[in-house]
Scaffold this active site. Structure first.
Site, PDB file in Angstrom:
ATOM      1  N   SER A  82      43.461  42.535  40.878  1.00  0.00           N
ATOM      2  CA  SER A  82      45.031  42.791  40.324  1.00  0.00           C
ATOM      3  C   SER A  82      44.989  43.710  41.136  1.00  0.00           C
ATOM      4  CB  SER A  82      45.068  43.323  39.147  1.00  0.00           C
ATOM      5  OG  SER A  82      46.389  43.227  38.957  1.00  0.00           O
ATOM      6  N   ASP A 139      47.873  36.292  40.192  1.00  0.00           N
ATOM      7  CA  ASP A 139      47.372  37.756  39.791  1.00  0.00           C
ATOM      8  C   ASP A 139      46.147  36.600  39.302  1.00  0.00           C
ATOM      9  OD1 ASP A 139      45.376  39.199  37.843  1.00  0.00           O
ATOM     10  OD2 ASP A 139      47.862  40.440  38.688  1.00  0.00           O
TER      11      ASP A 139
END
Length: 613
Positions: free
Chosen positions: A373, A486
């Site tokens: 992320s 993600d």
């Protein structure tokens, strides 16, 4: 088996080595029994890169390794996947299970260098055990200890002692790099640098470098090299660029094969490298590394052309005249490299900048970097070789001034359009991961099949964009027929992935602490009541916003994983950023400083673990 030769020991080979190996193998065996065992053995030489026996072969004898090293490899009968589970060094017994049970071999044994073993067949051992039943007890003890080791150690990491440095082409700077690498390895432990020009005199064996396999000089040199392994922590074998007798010996002795190439040369393999590609060496799990030498002022590009033409488990870039690249390579080969893992956490990820600035100021090198992320973004900046000041300046401009996360849209797919983020990523990260200064990976999640993706090849921009695609916040990335989101959904703190890289110590920045909410209501207030509570001089109801709820719920499944893998890290940094919201871009400077001060407070602990440059 053509690569296994049974023969009498060479004249210079003293039986003292056999006696020493047998004592190590069988423990407190009395002298008479030891002499009887020694009289029954057959000598077996196995060429480096060849197998002693294969899984499924008849188990009709045991072996004691007198010199050299073997790796234990097991093949899964269902999947066919092969994995190395152990290593055999001088004085250890192999093949004991087959001898005791009469069953077929349960593993394949590869010689990772030229090895000599003493073989005891079934009938000979039975005869010995009749006179001394303690031999059976000793074998049973060996089996139990070996099973205990394999069940207690979660991951096997082969020990690196012998490094074969192979020039891809003559005169390409490999000799100079070998000298620098020798100096770098010597800082960690005693190291011997062998070249075809010096091995004859060091070993006191005329013609040693040119000795053909199986000759008397070849055996004598093998004995001398085995002795050097007991005296030196590392032996750096500098091979010829051509396929010579010396080069073949270097490859047979290697735990790691390091090919050195000049990035400006033709990437097609020639000479000694062709032997590697033909499969004459590198059996088992011998690591293969490509080191590419670049001019100091040249942009790194085209690494994929080199990797596509040869097998390389790892690759590293070295700048001419810059010591940092060789120092990194020495740390990696010696097991002293530092891996840095940056976790996800939205705006709290600005703390990564402060952590990195503190590490650089104190001289702690980063040899491998990975993230998830927002951690993938700042890990990419580090891998590009940016200084902390440059990372901080560009992050402040992008996130604060240009409001990178401010392009809201009608939430059919996500709250943010992501166009500003796309432009930034294309501007700064439009290169191949293979061309990065520092080895890098980031993780993302395949939304279609729910599998974790580890990105360490291909376009950096595509991998970073996928890793930050928080569901509901940013649009997914598209790869073929798959939607990629993600990496924090499945692995917000990829310590376990870093542990499988060539690093000795792993430092982790964990930002997963959740903001705590003190509730003084029985049910979630209505929209108007929440709006009024945000006005000045009113009581804040402390209700989490929709974005915070979405982000927290998205990564909740990976929190248990993060807690478990923290134990695999050597040091975990947890900057005090819990009070900041996941989209609190306005607190940029405070968050950066929180990361910086946190590392400063733990310098003593850090220095006890890792030595700064």
């Amino acid at each position: 088996m053509p690569n296994v030769m049974q023969q009498a020991p060479p004249e210079r080979k003293s039986r003292d080595d056999l006696t020493k190996a047998l004592r190590l193998a069988f423990g407190d065996i009395h002298d008479a029994a030891l002499a009887e065992v020694a009289s029954r053995v057959e000598w077996v030489d196995v060429r480096g890169g060849s197998n002693l026996f294969r899984q499924g072969d008849p188990g009709d004898s045991l072996y004691v390794l007198v010199r050299g090293r073997l790796q234990v490899q097991i093949t899964d009968p269902d999947t066919g996947l092969e994995s190395v589970v152990g290593e055999i060094t001088a004085g250890e017994v192999v093949g004991e299970i087959g001898l005791l049970t009469g069953e077929d071999r349960t593993a394949t044994l590869w010689a990772t260098r030229d090895s000599r073993l003493a073989r005891i067949n079934q009938s000979a051992f039975d005869g010995l055990a009749e006179n001394d039943p303690s031999l059976y007890r000793q074998l049973a003890k060996i089996v139990v200890e070996r099973l205990r080791e394999r069940t207690s150690v979660p991951r096997f990491n082969p020990k690196v002692s012998n490094i074969a440095l192979v020039p891809a082409r003559p005169g390409n700077g490999a000799a100079e790099l070998a000298e620098e690498l020798y100096a770098g390895l010597s800082k960690f432990a005693p190291t011997l640098h062998l070249r075809p020009e010096n091995v004859d005199s060091l070993a006191e064996l005329p013609g040693a470098a040119l000795a053909g396999e199986g000759s008397r000089t070849d055996h004598a040199l093998g004995d001398w090299l085995a002795e050097q392994e007991t005296r030196q922590r590392f032996i750096l074998y500098e091979a010829d660029a051509q396929d010579t007798e010396w080069t073949r010996r270097c490859l047979r002795q290697a735990d790691v094969i390091l090919t050195v190439a000049n990035a400006s040369d033709d990437p097609d393999p020639v000479g000694a490298e062709l032997r590697l590609l033909k499969g004459d060496s590198g059996k088992g799990s011998v690591r293969r590394i490509l080191a590419l030498i670049h001019p100091d002022d040249e942009t790194i590009r085209g690494t994929g052309n080199w990797l596509g033409r040869r097998h390389a488990d790892e690759h590293y870039h070295i700048r001419s005249g810059a010591p940092a690249g060789v120092a990194r390579l020495a740390r990696i080969l010696s097991g002293n490299a530092i891996g840095l893992v940056l976790g996800g956490g939205g705006a709290r990820g600005f703390a990564h900048i402060g952590v990195y600035r503190a590490l650089v100021e104190q001289g702690f090198p980063i040899d491998w970097v990975g993230g998830s992320s927002i951690g993938a973004v700042f890990a990419a900046c580090i891998a590009l070789g940016w200084e902390p000041e440059k990372i901080e300046e560009r992050a402040r401009t992008s996130f604060v001034r240009d409001k990178l996360l401010g392009d809201y849209t009608i939430p059919f797919v996500s709250l943010l359009r992501g166009k500003r983020l796309d432009r930034l990523i294309q501007q700064f990260f439009e290169c191949d991961i293979e061309d990065l200064h520092i080895p890098y990976f980031c993780v993302s999640t395949n939304l279609n099949n729910g599998k974790l993706l580890v990105n360490e090849r291909g376009r950096l921009s595509r991998s970073v964009r996928a890793s930050v695609a928080l569901p509901g916040i940013l649009p997914p990335a598209v790869r073929g027929n798959d939607l990629i989101i993600d990496g924090g959904v499945l692995n917000n703190l990829p310590v376990d992935i870093m542990r499988n890289r060539s690093v000795g110590k792993v430092l982790v920045v964990d930002l997963s602490g959740n903001q705590e909410y003190t509730l003084d209501y029985d049910a979630i207030p209505g929209p108007l009541e929440i709006f009024v509570s945000k006005l000045p001089f009113t009581r804040d109801l402390n209700v989490p916003g929709i974005v915070t709820m979405m982000i927290n719920s998205t990564v909740i499944a990976s929190r248990a994983h993060a807690r478990s893998v923290r134990n695999e890290a050597d040091l975990v940094f947890s900057p005090p950023v819990r009070r900041f919201g996941l989209l609190d871009v306005g607190s940029f400077d405070e968050i950066v400083d929180a990361g910086y001060q946190h590392v400063r407070e733990r310098l003593a602990e850090l220095k006890s673990l890792v030595k700064p440059d």
